[in-house]
Design a protein around this motif. Structure first.
Motif, PDB file in Angstrom:
ATOM      1  N   PRO A  21       0.803  -1.227   0.000  1.00 22.87           N
ATOM      2  CA  PRO A  21       0.000   0.000   0.000  1.00 22.87           C
ATOM      3  C   PRO A  21       0.837   1.279   0.000  1.00 22.87           C
ATOM      4  O   PRO A  21       0.366   2.320  -0.420  1.00 22.87           O
ATOM      5  N   ARG A  27      -0.320   2.822  -4.817  1.00 25.41           N
ATOM      6  CA  ARG A  27      -1.449   3.470  -4.158  1.00 25.41           C
ATOM      7  C   ARG A  27      -0.974   4.719  -3.420  1.00 25.41           C
ATOM      8  O   ARG A  27      -1.604   5.756  -3.480  1.00 25.41           O
ATOM      9  N   ASN A  28       0.140   4.585  -2.710  1.00 22.50           N
ATOM     10  CA  ASN A  28       0.721   5.749  -2.016  1.00 22.50           C
ATOM     11  C   ASN A  28       2.227   5.717  -2.177  1.00 22.50           C
ATOM     12  O   ASN A  28       2.839   4.656  -2.047  1.00 22.50           O
ATOM     13  N   GLY A  71      -1.644   7.012  -6.209  1.00 25.33           N
ATOM     14  CA  GLY A  71      -3.059   7.276  -5.965  1.00 25.33           C
ATOM     15  C   GLY A  71      -3.946   6.371  -6.803  1.00 25.33           C
ATOM     16  O   GLY A  71      -5.136   6.610  -6.959  1.00 25.33           O
ATOM     17  N   VAL A  72      -3.354   5.314  -7.325  1.00 23.39           N
ATOM     18  CA  VAL A  72      -4.073   4.419  -8.231  1.00 23.39           C
ATOM     19  C   VAL A  72      -4.848   3.370  -7.420  1.00 23.39           C
ATOM     20  O   VAL A  72      -4.416   2.957  -6.345  1.00 23.39           O
ATOM     21  N   ASP A  73      -5.970   2.946  -7.946  1.00 23.48           N
ATOM     22  CA  ASP A  73      -6.724   1.839  -7.353  1.00 23.48           C
ATOM     23  C   ASP A  73      -5.968   0.545  -7.665  1.00 23.48           C
ATOM     24  O   ASP A  73      -6.347  -0.226  -8.535  1.00 23.48           O
ATOM     25  N   THR A  74      -4.873   0.356  -6.954  1.00 19.79           N
ATOM     26  CA  THR A  74      -4.025  -0.805  -7.240  1.00 19.79           C
ATOM     27  C   THR A  74      -4.724  -2.102  -6.860  1.00 19.79           C
ATOM     28  O   THR A  74      -4.350  -3.165  -7.341  1.00 19.79           O
ATOM     29  N   ALA A  75      -5.726  -2.007  -5.988  1.00 15.96           N
ATOM     30  CA  ALA A  75      -6.466  -3.220  -5.620  1.00 15.96           C
ATOM     31  C   ALA A  75      -7.196  -3.750  -6.850  1.00 15.96           C
ATOM     32  O   ALA A  75      -7.129  -4.942  -7.173  1.00 15.96           O
ATOM     33  N   ALA A  76      -7.897  -2.855  -7.550  1.00 18.55           N
ATOM     34  CA  ALA A  76      -8.616  -3.278  -8.754  1.00 18.55           C
ATOM     35  C   ALA A  76      -7.620  -3.688  -9.833  1.00 18.55           C
ATOM     36  O   ALA A  76      -7.833  -4.677 -10.540  1.00 18.55           O
TER      37      ALA A  76
END
Lengths: 365, 1054
Positions: free
Chosen positions: A56, A81-82, A110-115
């Motif tokens: 994260p 993400r961060n 800042g990306v939705d790295t989870a998706a």
């Protein structure tokens, strides 16, 4: 600065740009390591890739020499993400942002790295690009993109060089060598000679090594079949250890096959079982290609290690010759050290099989 | 089928709480599934692990040598497992092993080997272990007297940390900066340590504190479950620290070094299960020290389980019975790459734990240090550290948030700086306030010794607050603020808009949270995807449930008056909902709570308990109903707002609910203006004597005893209360009260049973004993009370469980309280009566009527067994408040005793609690004139079985007049206050005290003596009947030894 990571499947991920403000293309892969972003960014096995970190936060302890695995990072981008600067970290020789700028690598945070990681887990590596806009033109460009297949050539040393020491003579065939491997071998006093990936068997034996190590490296092993041929010729003449790509090439050299993995093998720690003892090692891995287990059956190879998660082949050995390969990083420094015993065992084996110096001189035929 | 005995941890105390029930219940389920016959012993009735369904056989008995030895001989188990019972179980299993009992009966010790317990608990062995492993420990020594400690300090210098051996939660330890403090800590530690040993270590204050939770199997394989980083540096107990995972400030090399050390240690200790290793890591060099090793499951392991999804308790149980890591499958059937216990979790989110202090747990001295003071904790998930910190802060509940913000805003600069240097419970808020006032990150780092990395995150929060304030109404800023974790409420304050309007703006702009499943994005699956957390600006993974869902609102962090007993209701409601064919969805933020074990809900939202977060979950899940009854006052306070927002509530909304739902006096609920005449009128209505308490809702502060209108007047004049002060009046009640447990649907009432509460003497002290069936009511009275309650409940606009408390006054029952939020004695009643009230109530909420439910008749007389409930106090933690007369005492845990007679059941509660009745020593009598004759008889009986009698002057005169040899004690106050230390053999080992209920001074003495006995851990008896019952047990346990010719005569009469 708003930027986009766009993927060949038509999806895109907005975020804030950092690092170098350049447009790059590459192969998006995920990496699920924790806290080892420096090693991942500088691992030559990641040549040409855009790394999507599931970690994260990255950058939190900066970049420090200890963790760097190659002098010039060759990845095409970082997705996070961060990211944080590390002005107060006593380890940081550089900030992540500055380091990427210096090496002309773009990043997006800042990306939705989870998706994103769900996409990459489901679909495997995808062609991707860093763009300032996410329009149809950008997607067309990606779809037209042909990924390079000469990654090993690009990362391997052009000239042989030595890392002298007082112990066994180990020849390292550089398919994308990590500093950690060189350190582990140096720690065991090995007298190292590092040669380009395309050094042929004859030239290798010409260095009169006690053993040869084929390193980890980028890409599909089928793109560097001449190296497999070299391994085939060396088998029986000198002990061989293959790591990552090197291990896959040992498989190919002996008639086994490789294919893209389904499960994630990038990051770790991933548990691997040493079949002979049942011991579990927590290992770091970094590969997209697996050795097809069924294809090993008809070869002179036996499976020595398996990944506990998907029972994929994590290690092989030749039935007759002192030749073995693994699909994880046995070099620790600073990974979990469970698997370093593999290097110890290899060195013990080398000590038994190697000729005393001065004997066994190879004559040029 | 192999038989295994699992030890529970007994009553909760500060530093050892409900997390053991969560772990123990999961472990029992795992052992059962593995084909083991399970037996559990725990004296704590508010636990899920003591539900009859939890094990093959459940013993609600004291977790002590006496009782567990007997159970072992009775059950003859093949093995015993102490991993899940905290320090209590480890200490006990060591005693049992040392007794030779385990060897004699061939009971195998599973999980943690005996010498691992010894090597980690005995500081001297601990230092040797680590030295042999070449792992660094701080310079340290073990002493048994203050002088030796002083010699050590001459060598290493100040400050030093004092740690008593074999104690919980750092009890009695501390950091000493000078001789006086050192002597005090060492003396105190020697007293508290069961071995009389104290370790003195060179202080490494200010180092980073890292905890590694790891597991090992019998084949020496290991897996690291989590690395937890304490934001507060060494010097603040980890239970009082803000903790984050994954660790944030360790370089990879450092992390690897600690990892290797932890693996080396768990292997050396040969633990088959879970181990926790705590490190102190120098922020300025490569140096680190191993400071603590816990060879068992603890609070941090439970936190690690919640944070990572790795089922630590289940895995530890299976490792203990010899499974290897790779043989324990964790992912759901059919996963492409199955995850086993050998896989180490890696997170793509951050988790923050914040301690929750209660006024009563932290006391007047609000500084935090090496002794744990938190009563509970909250955990929050976020995709950035900022988000998880902000969510954790609002999980503490907004009351506290406001309280703290107001407090720190009032500090002048010097006070603020002093709070940064000497941390108190407001530390996080103080740091944010300092940033608002322009302190730089490095200045705060200098003052707090907190790593700048974390302060940078707080600085980001402060910068965002500024940005929001500067851009009112801006949607892009709103999204950025929500992504960082700011609440609608805070944004509303910054934009001077009501919270609901921010929500409206947000919804209109499509800024809604999406929910992510924890622990799946790297391909590993540590169980079915159940735990969801919110984040903004991301896609999320939540999909609609396949069946109708019911949302249950949990009770949040444990507080001193809202503990495990409330979570008990939540768990049973969830199970009942699931069994009724609905999807049971929980929102809660307490990792210690059993309800947040994934087995108890179909979906778990680990989210703050605020209106905003609850409404978001309602939007996402569209439940057919929301249940608040079992979430304590935390959940109930949302009823009105949820109802106003159109959310379908199962419980009656507040508009129909009488305010008696809070546990307050009926006639005097609500705000009473500080108009003296008004108060006097209210007081007259209650009658004197009474208790008066200027109190805030969650800060039950000092209560005063008022005997007459004149005293009341004096109090009101002298107290200088603010004009808007809330005042509570409560009648002084003497003797027993009776709590009736009932159920109500829309039309009918069912009275399930009556529990008798003994000694509920005042508003200030928790009541002392509960009994089921009632002890003092005749069958006629019981029937009458049942009818009274039925009528009462029938007139109330409530549904579900109703608990009404009555007092017997001469010829009728007078109603004292109504409670409709579960908790309290509910678990005790359910266990004692066998009536599953929570399940039945839940089914009523789901649409059943009482007529359709299987309701047993009032079971009072059918059972031959007597159940006694007693509170347990975290005694040592209260020390600093001992001399405060008007102190609020409170219990942190509870025990249940069960036997054929009241006396035996009562004896068991004493044995299970912290204050077992001494088997010899001094009994101090100080009794009211009317009780003297009865007291004399009791004193004689004590003498006959070898106790010494002490008495205060009036009582002494009476006893001496009747030829009872006694020791005269001059002044009861002096006695009470000078009884320290607890093991002083000259002082009393038990006190018998009765007062004159109409004499104010006498009643004040009661409070004083009660407080002191609690602090000192001395059993106190204020009712002679109960003492007589206890004596029956003591007498039956031994033979009288009487010289020839001294056989007892007939009782002499006055």
């Amino acid at each position: 600065m708003k930027r986009y990571l766009i993927l060949e499947d038509g999806s895109y991920f907005p975020g804030t740009g950092f690092g170098a403000p350049v447009i790059t293309t590459g192969e998006a892969v995920l990496n699920s390591g924790n806290g080892d972003y420096t090693a991942t960014i500088t691992d030559a096995a990641n040549f040409g890739q855009i790394i999507a970190f599931t970690d994260p936060v990255i950058g939190n302890v900066g970049i420090n020499q200890e963790d760097i695995q190659s002098l010039l990072p060759k990845i095409r981008g970082v997705v996070a993400r961060n990211i944080t600067a590390a002005p107060h970290s006593r380890y940081a020789q550089f900030n992540l942002d500055d380091y990427l700028k210096r090496h002309k690598i773009p990043g997006i945070t800042g990306v939705d790295t989870a998706a994103l990681s769900r996409t990459l887990l489901a679909k495997g590596p995808l062609k991707a690009s860093f763009m300032d806009t996410a329009d149809e033109h950008a997607f067309d460009q990606i779809r037209a993109l042909v990924l390079p297949r000469d990654q090993v050539k690009q990362v391997s040393t052009k000239q042989p060089y030595a890392s002298p020491n007082i112990g066994q003579d180990i020849l390292v065939v550089d398919l994308g060598v990590r500093h950690a491997l060189l350190r582990e071998l140096s720690r065991r006093d090995c007298n190292l000679t590092i040669v380009p990936y395309n050094t042929d068997a004859d030239a290798i034996l010409g260095f009169a090594p006690d053993a040869v190590v084929f390193t980890s490296g980028p890409g599909n092993p089928n793109d560097v079949l001449p190296v497999a041929e070299t391994i085939k010729q060396l088998q029986g003449h000198v002990p061989i250890l293959g790591i990552g790509l090197g291990g896959q090439l040992i498989a190919l050299a002996n008639g086994a096959k490789t294919a893209l993995t389904e499960a994630n093998h990038r990051g770790g720690p991933f548990p691997v079982r040493e079949i002979a003892t049942g011991s579990i090692w927590q290992t770091m891995q970094n590969h997209s290609y697996a050795i097809d287990r069924a294809s090993v059956a008809d070869t002179p190879l036996i499976v020595t290690h398996e990944d506990i998660r998907d029972h994929s082949v994590a290690g092989i050995r030749h039935r007759q010759y002192p030749v073995s390969g693994v699909l994880f990083y046995p070099e620790a420094d600073p990974e979990p050290t469970d698997a370093t015993q593999l290097i110890d065992e290899f060195m013990e084996m080398v000590a038994v099989t190697s000729h005393p110096h001065g004997e066994g001189v190879i004559n040029d035929a | 089928m192999p038989k295994v005995l699992v030890l529970g941890s007994g009553p909760n105390v500060l530093g050892q709480g409900a997390e053991f029930d969560k772990a123990g219940a999961a472990a029992l389920a795992a052992l059962h599934a593995a084909g083991y016959e399970t037996i559990v012993v725990n004296s704590n009735p508010a636990t899920v692990m003591t539900d009859t369904a939890s094990a093959d056989r459940v013993y609600i008995e004291p977790v002590t040598r006496q009782f567990v030895s007997q159970i072992i001989r009775q059950e003859m188990p093949d093995a015993i497992l102490a991993t899940f019972g905290g320090q209590t179980a480890l200490n006990l299993v060591m005693e049992l092993a040392n007794d030779g009992l385990l060897a004699e009966l061939h009971v195998q010790m599973l999980g943690t080997p005996l010498n691992a317990i010894e090597q980690t608990e005995d500081r001297e062995l601990f230092y040797n272990l680590l030295r042999n492993l070449n792992e660094p420990v701080p310079q340290a020594t073990v002493v048994e007297a203050p002088a030796a400690a002083a010699t050590f300090v001459q060598r290493v210098g100040w400050p030093v940390i004092v740690r008593p051996a074999y104690t919980l939660g750092g009890t009695g330890g501390g950091i000493a900066h000078n001789d006086k403090a050192l002597a005090a800590f060492v003396q105190n530690g020697i007293t508290l340590s069961p071995t009389g040993q104290v370790a003195v270590e060179r202080s490494i204050d200010g180092f980073r504190e890292i905890e590694i939770e790891l597991v090992r199997d019998h084949a020496d394989n290991t897996a690291v479950v989590a690395t937890l980083e304490n934001v507060d540096p060494v010097g603040i107990h980890t239970g009082d620290s803000m903790v984050v995972t994954p660790a944030q400030t360790l370089s990879h090399t450092e992390a690897t070094r600690l990892r290797e050390a932890a693996i080396k240690i768990i292997r050396a200790l040969a633990i088959e299960g879970i181990c926790d290793v705590q490190f102190a890591v120098d922020p300025n060099s490569d140096a680190y020290y191993v400071i603590e090793v816990n060879p068992r499951l603890g609070r941090s392991a439970v936190l690690a389980e919640t944070a990572t999804g790795y089922p630590v308790a289940r895995v530890a149980a299976l490792l203990a019975i010899g499974r290897s890591l790779a043989e324990i499958p964790l992912s759901p059937e059919g996963a492409a790459a199955p995850t086993t216990a050998a896989s180490e979790p890696v997170l793509d989110y951050l988790v923050t734990k914040l301690p929750r202090w209660s006024y009563q747990s932290i006391g007047a001295d609000r500084r935090i240090g090496t002794q744990m003071k938190a009563s509970g904790e909250v955990v929050a998930f976020g995709r950035s550290l900022e988000e998880s910190i902000l969510k954790a802060m609002r999980s503490l509940t907004w009351d506290t948030d406001d309280e703290y913000l107001t407090r720190v805003a009032q500090f002048d600069d010097d006070t603020l700086a002093s709070h940064l240097i000497h941390p108190e419970d407001d530390r996080l808020f103080a740091m944010l306030e300092a940033m608002h006032r322009g302190y730089s990150v490095s200045e705060i780092a200098e003052l707090t010794k907190i790593h700048p990395y974390f302060l940078e995150r707080l600085a980001n929060i402060v910068a965002m607050i500024k940005a929001v304030a500067e851009h009112p109404g801006d949607t892009e800023t709103l999204l950025a603020a929500k992504r960082l974790g700011l609440s609608d409420r805070r944004i509303g304050e910054l934009w001077s808009l009501p919270t609901r309007q921010i929500r409206a703006v947000r919804l209109a702009a499509g800024i809604v949270p999406h929910y992510t499943v924890s622990g799946t994005n790297d391909g590993n699956r540590f169980g079915p995807p159940k735990l969801y957390f919110s984040t903004y600006g991301e896609a999320g993974q939540q999909t609609p449930m396949k069946k109708d869902a019911v949302l249950v609102i949990g009770s949040g962090a444990y507080q001193t008056r809202q503990g495990q007993e409330f979570d008990y209701g939540t768990v049973h409601a969830l199970n009942a909902i699931h069994r009724s064919g609905y999807a049971a969805i929980l929102i809660n933020c307490n990792a210690q709570a059993v309800s947040t074990d994934r087995d108890h809900s179909d979906r778990l939202y680990f989210e703050p308990l605020t209106l905003e977060d609850i409404l978001n979950v309602v939007d996402a899940e569209q439940p057919v109903g929301v249940l608040t009854q079992f979430g304590g006052s935390t959940a109930v306070r949302f009823q009105e707002a949820l109802s106003a927002a159109g959310v379908p509530l199962f419980d009656s909304p507040l508009t129909e609910l009488p305010k008696q739902s809070l546990k307050e006096p009926l006639k005097l609920r609500g705000r009473i203006p500080t108009d003296p005449a008004h108060v006097a009128a209210a007081a007259d209505q209650i009658g004197y004597p009474l208790w008066i308490s200027p109190s805030k809702r969650h800060f039950a502060a000092h209560a005063h005893f008022i005997t007459s209108a004149e005293v009341l007047q004096n109090f009101l004049t002298g107290a200088h209360l603010p004009a808007d002060q809330v005042i509570r009046l409560q009648p002084y009640t003497d003797g027993a009260t009776y709590e009736v447990f009932g159920l109500k649907d829309s039309t009918d009432v069912y009275v399930a049973g009556i529990v008798e509460h003994l000694w509920a003497q005042n508003a200030n002290v928790d009541h002392m004993l509960s009994v089921f069936p009632t002890n003092h009511l005749s069958a006629k009275q019981r029937t009458a009370l049942g009818r009274v309650a039925e009528t009462d409940i029938d007139q109330m606009n409530v549904r579900g469980v109703v608990q009404v408390t009555y007092i017997w006054q001469r010829d009728h029952f007078r109603r004292l309280y109504v409670q409709t939020i579960g908790g309290g004695s509910l678990p005790f009643f359910a266990k004692a009566s066998g009536i599953p009230l929570v399940e039945l109530a839940t089914r009523i909420f789901l649409g059943n009527t009482l007529k359709e439910l299987p309701l047993p008749e009032m079971t009072q007389t059918k059972r031959q067994t007597v159940y006694v409930w007693a509170p347990v106090y975290s005694v040592a933690k209260l020390t600093q408040q001992a001399d405060d007369l008007n102190v609020t005492t409170y219990h942190t845990g509870e025990v249940m005793g069960k036997a054929g007679t009241f006396a035996k059941a009562y004896y068991k509660t004493l044995a299970a609690g912290n204050n077992p009745f001494p088997d010899h020593g001094n009994i101090l009598f100080t009794v009211a004139d009317s009780d003297k004759a009865q007291a004399l008889k009791l004193a004689r009986r004590f003498r006959a079985i070898g106790y010494q009698i002490q008495a205060t002057p009036h009582t002494a005169n009476y006893f001496q007049k009747h030829h009872l040899p006694i020791q005269r004690i001059q002044n009861k106050h002096a006695v009470a206050l000078s009884m320290a230390p607890a093991h002083n053999t000259d002082g009393p080992q038990a006190i018998v005290y009765t007062n004159d209920p109409m004499d104010a001074a006498s009643i004040r003495d009661t409070v004083l003596i009660r407080n002191v006995t609690l602090v000192q851990g001395i059993p106190l008896f204020t009712e002679l009947d109960t003492l007589g019952a206890l004596l029956n047990v003591l007498e039956s346990q031994r033979f009288a030894t009487i010289p020839q010719g001294a056989e007892p005569e007939e009782d002499e009469e006055e």
